[in-house]
Design an enzyme around this catalytic site. Structure first.
Site, PDB file in Angstrom:
ATOM      1  N   SER A   1       5.621   8.754  -3.325  1.00 20.55           N
ATOM      2  CA  SER A   1       5.154  10.121  -2.952  1.00 20.55           C
ATOM      3  C   SER A   1       6.465  10.986  -2.006  1.00 20.55           C
ATOM      4  O   SER A   1       6.612  11.774  -1.844  1.00 20.55           O
ATOM      5  CB  SER A   1       3.877  10.394  -2.768  1.00 20.55           C
ATOM      6  OG  SER A   1       3.804   9.834  -1.426  1.00 20.55           O
TER       7      SER A   1
ATOM      8  N   HIS B   1      10.469   3.256   2.399  1.00 21.11           N
ATOM      9  CA  HIS B   1       9.525   2.930   3.249  1.00 21.11           C
ATOM     10  C   HIS B   1       8.833   1.734   3.004  1.00 21.11           C
ATOM     11  O   HIS B   1       8.412   1.701   1.876  1.00 21.11           O
ATOM     12  CB  HIS B   1       8.581   3.841   3.709  1.00 21.11           C
ATOM     13  CG  HIS B   1       7.921   4.659   2.452  1.00 21.11           C
ATOM     14  ND1 HIS B   1       8.562   5.481   1.732  1.00 21.11           N
ATOM     15  CD2 HIS B   1       6.604   4.330   2.079  1.00 21.11           C
ATOM     16  CE1 HIS B   1       7.623   6.003   0.798  1.00 21.11           C
ATOM     17  NE2 HIS B   1       6.503   5.416   0.984  1.00 21.11           N
ATOM     18  N   LEU B   2       8.559   0.842   3.687  1.00 19.92           N
ATOM     19  CA  LEU B   2       7.708  -0.305   3.601  1.00 19.92           C
ATOM     20  C   LEU B   2       6.214   0.006   4.293  1.00 19.92           C
ATOM     21  O   LEU B   2       6.187   0.434   5.479  1.00 19.92           O
ATOM     22  CB  LEU B   2       8.318  -1.400   4.316  1.00 19.92           C
ATOM     23  CG  LEU B   2       7.816  -2.949   4.101  1.00 19.92           C
ATOM     24  CD1 LEU B   2       7.726  -3.345   2.763  1.00 19.92           C
ATOM     25  CD2 LEU B   2       8.436  -3.999   4.660  1.00 19.92           C
TER      26      LEU B   2
HETATM   27  P1  AMP Z   1       4.153   6.412  -0.762  1.00 19.31           P
HETATM   28  O1  AMP Z   1       3.304   7.063  -1.879  1.00 19.31           O
HETATM   29  O2  AMP Z   1       4.331   5.059  -1.315  1.00 19.31           O
HETATM   30  O3  AMP Z   1       5.483   7.167  -1.071  1.00 19.31           O
HETATM   31  O4  AMP Z   1       3.750   6.565   0.737  1.00 19.31           O
HETATM   32  C1  AMP Z   1       4.063   7.739   1.496  1.00 19.31           C
HETATM   33  C2  AMP Z   1       3.330   7.736   2.486  1.00 19.31           C
HETATM   34  O5  AMP Z   1       3.643   8.633   3.639  1.00 19.31           O
HETATM   35  C3  AMP Z   1       1.904   7.943   2.126  1.00 19.31           C
HETATM   36  O6  AMP Z   1       0.841   6.893   2.573  1.00 19.31           O
HETATM   37  C4  AMP Z   1       1.458   9.361   3.212  1.00 19.31           C
HETATM   38  O7  AMP Z   1       0.187   9.268   3.753  1.00 19.31           O
HETATM   39  C5  AMP Z   1       2.546   9.013   4.038  1.00 19.31           C
HETATM   40  N1  AMP Z   1       2.893  10.059   4.886  1.00 19.31           N
HETATM   41  C6  AMP Z   1       3.187  11.390   4.475  1.00 19.31           C
HETATM   42  N2  AMP Z   1       3.520  12.191   5.312  1.00 19.31           N
HETATM   43  C7  AMP Z   1       3.478  11.610   6.545  1.00 19.31           C
HETATM   44  C8  AMP Z   1       3.742  11.864   8.053  1.00 19.31           C
HETATM   45  N3  AMP Z   1       4.059  13.224   8.398  1.00 19.31           N
HETATM   46  N4  AMP Z   1       3.394  11.134   8.716  1.00 19.31           N
HETATM   47  C9  AMP Z   1       2.900   9.736   8.691  1.00 19.31           C
HETATM   48  N5  AMP Z   1       2.823   9.361   7.119  1.00 19.31           N
HETATM   49  C10 AMP Z   1       2.797  10.318   6.097  1.00 19.31           C
END
Ligand code: AMP
Length: 115
Positions: free
Chosen positions: A96, A101-102
């Site tokens: 998303s 990121h890991l």
């Molecule tokens: P993914 O769905 O694998 O791309 O993981 C994206 C992650 O980023 C999700 O677990 C979200 O909760 C997290 N996330 C999105 N915005 C933020 C933010 N501002 N600070 C910390 N985590 C975030």
């Protein structure tokens, strides 16, 4: 730096994060929507959209992300119980945020295969 990228804005300090580690190449911070008692994200400072954008030049960076995740897991006591490291790539995996990121997840049992 990509102004449209939420993780680039965390790197630049425009958006706050609960940082647990940083160096000249990486930052690690708590996920805003934790899926486990420990849910830390490790990101490179440089903007790379997906794992598919990485090249041979990024091999050491990818290794650093994993190595640092293990060190953070140890520091948070997860070496006693275990942890999971996950990177989602593109839509089928549920990516998303398009800045690699890991996920470091721990503090509860996880099922396999993942949903
Ligand atoms: P993914 O769905 O694998 O791309 O993981 C994206 C992650 O980023 C999700 O677990 C979200 O909760 C997290 N996330 C999105 N915005 C933020 C933010 N501002 N600070 C910390 N985590 C975030």
């Amino acid at each position: 730096m990509n102004q449209d990228c939420i993780f680039c804005r965390i790197v630049s300090g425009q958006i706050p994060a609960k940082t647990v580690y940083e160096d000249d190449r990486l930052i690690a911070f708590h996920d805003v929507s934790p899926q486990a008692p420990v849910h830390v994200l490790l990101i490179p400072r440089a903007h790379i959209s997906t794992l598919l954008e990485t090249t041979d030049d990024d091999a050491s960076l990818l290794g650093e992300l994993q190595h640092r995740a293990v060190e953070i897991a140890r520091a948070l006591g997860l070496d006693k119980t275990g942890f999971r490291l996950v990177t989602n790539c593109l839509e089928d995996a549920g990516q998303s945020v398009f800045h690699i990121h890991l996920h470091l997840l721990g503090g509860r049992k996880f099922s396999w295969p993942p949903g």
